[in-house]
Design a protein around this motif. Structure first.
Motif, PDB file in Angstrom:
ATOM      1  N   GLU A   1      29.761  33.583  41.797  1.00 35.79           N
ATOM      2  CA  GLU A   1      28.398  33.204  41.432  1.00 35.79           C
ATOM      3  C   GLU A   1      27.575  32.879  42.671  1.00 35.79           C
ATOM      4  OE1 GLU A   1      26.761  33.313  38.610  1.00 35.79           O
ATOM      5  OE2 GLU A   1      28.508  34.274  37.721  1.00 35.79           O
ATOM      6  N   HIS A   2      28.176  32.141  43.617  1.00 33.70           N
ATOM      7  CA  HIS A   2      27.461  31.846  44.870  1.00 33.70           C
ATOM      8  C   HIS A   2      27.174  33.125  45.644  1.00 33.70           C
ATOM      9  CE1 HIS A   2      27.685  27.605  44.271  1.00 33.70           C
ATOM     10  NE2 HIS A   2      29.005  27.522  44.424  1.00 33.70           N
TER      11      HIS A   2
ATOM     12  N   SER B   1      30.155  39.951  36.276  1.00 30.62           N
ATOM     13  CA  SER B   1      29.091  39.236  36.991  1.00 30.62           C
ATOM     14  C   SER B   1      28.101  40.162  37.677  1.00 30.62           C
ATOM     15  CB  SER B   1      29.704  38.321  38.043  1.00 30.62           C
ATOM     16  OG  SER B   1      30.379  39.091  39.037  1.00 30.62           O
TER      17      SER B   1
ATOM     18  N   GLN C   1      33.336  30.567  40.622  1.00 30.73           N
ATOM     19  CA  GLN C   1      32.278  29.857  41.342  1.00 30.73           C
ATOM     20  C   GLN C   1      31.899  30.584  42.633  1.00 30.73           C
ATOM     21  OE1 GLN C   1      33.602  25.830  41.927  1.00 30.73           O
ATOM     22  NE2 GLN C   1      33.681  25.372  39.720  1.00 30.73           N
TER      23      GLN C   1
ATOM     24  N   ARG D   1      26.861  36.108  44.430  1.00 27.88           N
ATOM     25  CA  ARG D   1      25.854  36.894  43.701  1.00 27.88           C
ATOM     26  C   ARG D   1      24.448  36.379  43.990  1.00 27.88           C
ATOM     27  NH1 ARG D   1      23.640  36.789  38.341  1.00 27.88           N
ATOM     28  NH2 ARG D   1      23.134  38.901  37.617  1.00 27.88           N
ATOM     29  N   THR D   2      24.309  35.069  44.103  1.00 27.50           N
ATOM     30  CA  THR D   2      23.002  34.489  44.446  1.00 27.50           C
ATOM     31  C   THR D   2      22.558  34.946  45.824  1.00 27.50           C
ATOM     32  OG1 THR D   2      23.484  32.544  43.086  1.00 27.50           O
ATOM     33  CG2 THR D   2      21.722  32.342  44.716  1.00 27.50           C
ATOM     34  N   VAL D   3      23.479  34.956  46.771  1.00 28.40           N
ATOM     35  CA  VAL D   3      23.145  35.412  48.125  1.00 28.40           C
ATOM     36  C   VAL D   3      22.783  36.888  48.112  1.00 28.40           C
ATOM     37  CG1 VAL D   3      24.037  35.720  50.468  1.00 28.40           C
ATOM     38  CG2 VAL D   3      24.599  33.653  49.176  1.00 28.40           C
ATOM     39  N   ARG D   4      23.545  37.673  47.346  1.00 27.20           N
ATOM     40  CA  ARG D   4      23.263  39.109  47.280  1.00 27.20           C
ATOM     41  C   ARG D   4      21.887  39.391  46.713  1.00 27.20           C
ATOM     42  NH1 ARG D   4      22.337  42.310  42.900  1.00 27.20           N
ATOM     43  NH2 ARG D   4      24.159  41.501  41.790  1.00 27.20           N
ATOM     44  N   GLN D   5      21.456  38.626  45.709  1.00 25.43           N
ATOM     45  CA  GLN D   5      20.143  38.830  45.113  1.00 25.43           C
ATOM     46  C   GLN D   5      19.011  38.485  46.072  1.00 25.43           C
ATOM     47  OE1 GLN D   5      20.526  36.363  41.626  1.00 25.43           O
ATOM     48  NE2 GLN D   5      21.198  38.065  40.340  1.00 25.43           N
ATOM     49  N   LEU D   6      19.285  37.614  47.035  1.00 26.42           N
ATOM     50  CA  LEU D   6      18.257  37.197  47.990  1.00 26.42           C
ATOM     51  C   LEU D   6      18.281  38.026  49.267  1.00 26.42           C
ATOM     52  CD1 LEU D   6      18.615  33.302  47.657  1.00 26.42           C
ATOM     53  CD2 LEU D   6      16.906  34.782  46.579  1.00 26.42           C
TER      54      LEU D   6
ATOM     55  N   THR E   1      23.849  43.854  51.658  1.00 24.49           N
ATOM     56  CA  THR E   1      25.015  42.977  51.687  1.00 24.49           C
ATOM     57  C   THR E   1      26.295  43.798  51.719  1.00 24.49           C
ATOM     58  OG1 THR E   1      25.034  42.863  49.273  1.00 24.49           O
ATOM     59  CG2 THR E   1      23.873  41.100  50.429  1.00 24.49           C
TER      60      THR E   1
ATOM     61  N   LEU F   1      28.345  41.494  40.566  1.00 25.51           N
ATOM     62  CA  LEU F   1      28.188  41.099  41.963  1.00 25.51           C
ATOM     63  C   LEU F   1      27.959  42.308  42.855  1.00 25.51           C
ATOM     64  CD1 LEU F   1      28.432  39.221  44.435  1.00 25.51           C
ATOM     65  CD2 LEU F   1      30.932  39.485  44.261  1.00 25.51           C
TER      66      LEU F   1
END
Length: 645
Positions: A40-41, A74, A37, A43-48, A52, A76
Motif C-alpha cells: 500500500e505504501h 492492489s 502494508q 502503491r502510494t509512491v507509485r501514484q505520485l 517507478t 501496484l
C-alpha cells in the motif's frame, strides 16, 4: 534500481524519480500483513511518481506467492512499472508466478554460484515456461540469450497467437451486424472490424465476437454492477488451470466465430449470454464512471449529436409575393410615396390657383398611388412642376414594379421544404413531436446524472479536462423532463433503423443520434429510394470522444493504443469511414427550396387573396363609417330646420 542490492532478507524496494525506498518484511505469521502494508505504501509512491521500478528480494516461495497475489489485487504494478524479483529459488518452485508475471513488465533474476540468469514469462504460453533472456558471469559479462531484450515489449508481438473474445454491438457506420439465424455465428463488419483486423495482424492474435445480452453499451446499476458491453468486459473471465484472465475455454458457452487476420478459422455455436470478453469494440464514449472499471484506448474519433428529422413535402410559401422585395425596399417605397405627396402639397401651396383648396386636390395625391399600381394617370393641363414630379415618380415605379414582377414569377416556381428542427429548443417547443434516443449510452447517462466527463486530445499530447455540468436547469433539464412526460423513446441500436423508416419519416418523432450515424441512415435511404427524405440540424451538441475498451490495467491497451494512433493519424480509419458510407454527402447539404414547373393552386396563393380580403374588409369598414358619418351630418343639419317649424 540499485545494483548493489543484497538478498539477505525478504524486502520490497521501490525506485521513483531517482529516489529509492526500502520496505523490509519479516517472516512469520504476520508476513502477509506486513507485505500488505508495504504494498500500500509503495502503491502510494507509485501514484505520485512519473516513473517507478519495483525490486523484490526473497528466497521464500510462500512470500513470492503471496506477493504475486497481492500485487494483482492492489494494482501496484502497471505496465509502465518495471518489476524485478531477485531470488535463489529454483525455477520449478517459481512456476506459480507465471499467471502474474506473464501479464506484467517483470523479470526474474536467479542468483547462482556460477553467475546470474534473467528470465521472463511470455503471455499466453501453454507450457508456462520461463524464457531466459540474459545471463551474467564474471568471465563473459552480460550475454543476451535470445532475441528478446531486457524487460521486453512482450505484448507488442504475441508469440503464442492467443484468441481474444471481443464484445460488439451494432453502431453504424462503425459496426454493422448482419442478421443471422439463432445459433449461427455473429457476422460483423465495418470500419471498427477493419481496425480490429489490423490490430490482430500487427499483434498476432485471433478474435471472436459476442454480443451483450441486453444489446446496450452499458450503464451502472444501483448495486454497482454494469450492464451491456461494459459489463461483459468488466466481469473477469476464469479459465481452467492456473491462468486467469487470459483466454476463454472452449466449453465456456460462447457463441462466437474465430478470425485470424480477418479469415474464419473455426465456429462454435453455443449460448452467448455466458460470454465474457477481453476487449470491447465500440467505439465507446469516454465517461468518468466507465473509466473507473475499464481501460480506454487512445481516442479513435470525436463525434457529436445532431437532430435527424423527416423532410416535409414541397410547398409554396403563400406569402411569397412579398419576397421579391426586401423589407428595406418596401419601407423605402412607402417613404418615397409619402415624400412625393408631401412635395406636391408644398409646391401646390405656392400656386394661387390651388391655394384656395388647401394645397392640392385629393385626386393629385391618389394619382401617385395609381401610378404605383400601373394604372393610367393624366397630367394634361397641369403646371410644369407637377408634370416633372409625376415623370420622376413614374420612372422610379416602373423600375421597381418590373423588378418585382420578374422576381415574383421566379419565386412562384420555387417550392419550399420545411425543416423546422434546427435546434434542440425547436424540438422542445413542439409538444406534438417525440424524441428517440439510443438506450444506455453515454448521452443518456449524461441526462440522468449530474456530471459529465470530457477528454480533449491535442496533437500527440493528452490533456484531460473535467467538466461537471449540472442537469438541474437549462435545455437538457427540459429534455429530461420531457422524457418523464413520455416524449422520449429509448431504443436499442438494432431497433433504430425501423424507427427511422416509420416514426422519423412520418415526422412523428425526431432522432437524436451521432452525426456519422445519421449520415449512414440518410445515405442508405438515398440508395434505396433515390430521394432525400431526411435532414439533420445545423446545431450540434454533446461532443464526445470515442475509443475501444479493455479490462482495467490490461497490458494490451498501451500496445493497442499505439497502433490505433498510427492508423488514425495516417487517415486510415477516416478512409474506411468514407468508403463505408455510400451517398453520405448527397443529402448533407440538400436545398430547402426547389424550382419546379407546375400549375399553382389555391394553397400556393392564398396569401394574395388574404390581402384582397383584408383590403375589402377595411373598405367595408370605411364605407360603414362614411355612411354613419353622413347620416349624423344630415341629422345635425336637419335640427335647425325642425326648430324653425
Amino acid at each position: 534500481m540499485k545494483k548493489d542490492c543484497q538478498c539477505r532478507e525478504m524486502s520490497l524496494g521501490l525506485e521513483a524519480g531517482g529516489s529509492v525506498m526500502y520496505f523490509p518484511i519479516s517472516s512469520g505469521p504476520n508476513m502477509t500483513d506486513g507485505l500488505t502494508q508495504s504494498i500500500e505504501h509503495a502503491r502510494t509512491v507509485r501514484q505520485l511518481s512519473w516513473c517507478t521500478s519495483v525490486v523484490v528480494l526473497s528466497d521464500d516461495p510462500a512470500f513470492l506467492a503471496s506477493f504475486s497475489e497481492l500485487i494483482l489485487r492492489s494494482r501496484l504494478v502497471l505496465w509502465s512499472t518495471k518489476l524485478l524479483v531477485v531470488t535463489r529459488t529454483s525455477l520449478q518452485e517459481l512456476r506459480h508466478l507465471y499467471a502474474t508475471f506473464s501479464v506484467m513488465n517483470a523479470m526474474l533474476m536467479l542468483l547462482r554460484h556460477d553467475g546470474i540468469s534473467l528470465f521472463v514469462n511470455l503471455p499466453y504460453d501453454p507450457s508456462e515456461a520461463q524464457v531466459r533472456v540474459a545471463s551474467f558471469t564474471r568471465q563473459r559479462g552480460l550475454v543476451l540469450r535470445s532475441d528478446l531484450k531486457l524487460f521486453p515489449e512482450k505484448f507488442k508481438k504475441l508469440s503464442w497467437s492467443p484468441s481474444f473474445v471481443v464484445v460488439a454491438e451494432e453502431y453504424r457506420p462503425h459496426v454493422v451486424i448482419e442478421n443471422t439465424a439463432p445459433g449461427d455465428p455473429v457476422s460483423v463488419m465495418g470500419p471498427m472490424v477493419n481496425l480490429l483486423s489490423a490490430l490482430a495482424e500487427g499483434m498476432n492474435f485471433s478474435y471472436s465476437f459476442v454480443r451483450p445480452p441486453d444489446g446496450s453499451w452499458g450503464t451502472k446499476m444501483e448495486n454497482g454492477s454494469w450492464t451491456g458491453m461494459v459489463g461483459v468486459v468488466t466481469r473477469n473471465t476464469t479459465t481452467k488451470g492456473r491462468n486467469k484472465d487470459i483466454s476463454i475455454p472452449k466449453d465456456e458457452g460462447c457463441s462466437r466465430q474465430v478470425y485470424v487476420l480477418g479469415m474464419t478459422l473455426s465456429k462454435t455455436n453455443v449460448n452467448p449470454i455466458t460470454c465474457e470478453a477481453q476487449l470491447g469494440l465500440g467505439p465507446f464514449g469516454i465517461t468518468p464512471s466507465r473509466n473507473e472499471v475499464i481501460e480506454y484506448t487512445t481516442p479513435i474519433l470525436i463525434d457529436y449529436i445532431r437532430i435527424m428529422a423527416g423532410r416535409g413535402r414541397l410547398e409554396v410559401d403563400p406569402w411569397g409575393f412579398l419576397f421579391p422585395l426586401t423589407a428595406g425596399v418596401w419601407a423605402a417605397l412607402l417613404a418615397s410615396l409619402l415624400l412625393v405627396s408631401a412635395s406636391t402639397f408644398l409646391l401646390s401651396a405656392t400656386t394661387p390657383k390651388v391655394l384656395s383648396v388647401g394645397g392640392g386636390s385629393s385626386r393629385d395625391y391618389f394619382g401617385y398611388f395609381r401610378v404605383l399600381l400601373q394604372q393610367d394617370e393624366s397630367v394634361v393641363g397641369e403646371p410644369g412642376w407637377r408634370r416633372l414630379v409625376a415623370a420622376a415618380w413614374m420612372i422610379a415605379t416602373l423600375v421597381i414594379v418590373r423588378s418585382y414582377a420578374g422576381n415574383l414569377m421566379s419565386l412562384l416556381a420555387v417550392r419550399h421544404i420545411p425543416q423546422p428542427f434546427q435546434s434542440l429548443r425547436a424540438v422542445l417547443d413542439d409538444a406534438d413531436t417525440g424524441m428517440i434516443w439510443e438506450a444506455n449510452t453515454a448521452y443518456v447517462q449524461y441526462l440522468n446524472v449530474s456530471a459529465f466527463f470530457f477528454l480533449s486530445f491535442f496533437l500527440s499530447f493528452f490533456f484531460t479536462i473535467t467538466s461537471r455540468l449540472s442537469v438541474k436547469s437549462g435545455t437538457f433539464h427540459e429534455v429530461l423532463q420531457a422524457g418523464r412526460r413520455g416524449r422520449i423513446k429509448y431504443l436499442r441500436s438494432t431497433e433504430i433503423p425501423a424507427a427511422v423508416d416509420t416514426w422519423v419519416r412520418s415526422r412523428k418523432d425526431v432522432l437524436l443520434i451521432e452525426d456519422l450515424t445519421a449520415r449512414i441512415y440518410m445515405g442508405q435511404d438515398v440508395t434505396d429510394t433515390g430521394r432525400c427524405d431526411f435532414y439533420t440540424s445545423r446545431d450540434v451538441f454533446l461532443p464526445l470522444i470515442f475509443a475501444m475498451i479493455g479490462q482495467k490495467n490490461s497490458p494490451l491497451i498501451p500496445v493497442i493504443s499505439d497502433k490505433i494512433t498510427r492508423l488514425t493519424e495516417g487517415g486510415v480509419y477516416e478512409h474506411w469511414m468514407k468508403t463505408s458510407i455510400p451517398n453520405s454527402t448527397v443529402c448533407a447539404q440538400a436545398p430547402s427550396k426547389i424550382t419546379v414547373n407546375t400549375s399553382l393552386t389555391l394553397t400556393n396563393l392564398w396569401g394574395v387573396f388574404a390581402v384582397l380580403g383584408g383590403g375589402l374588409t377595411v373598405a367595408l369598414l370605411v364605407l360603414c363609417l362614411e355612411v354613419t358619418a353622413r347620416k349624423q351630418k344630415q341629422a345635425i343639419e336637419m335640427r335647425p330646420r325642425q326648430q324653425q317649424y
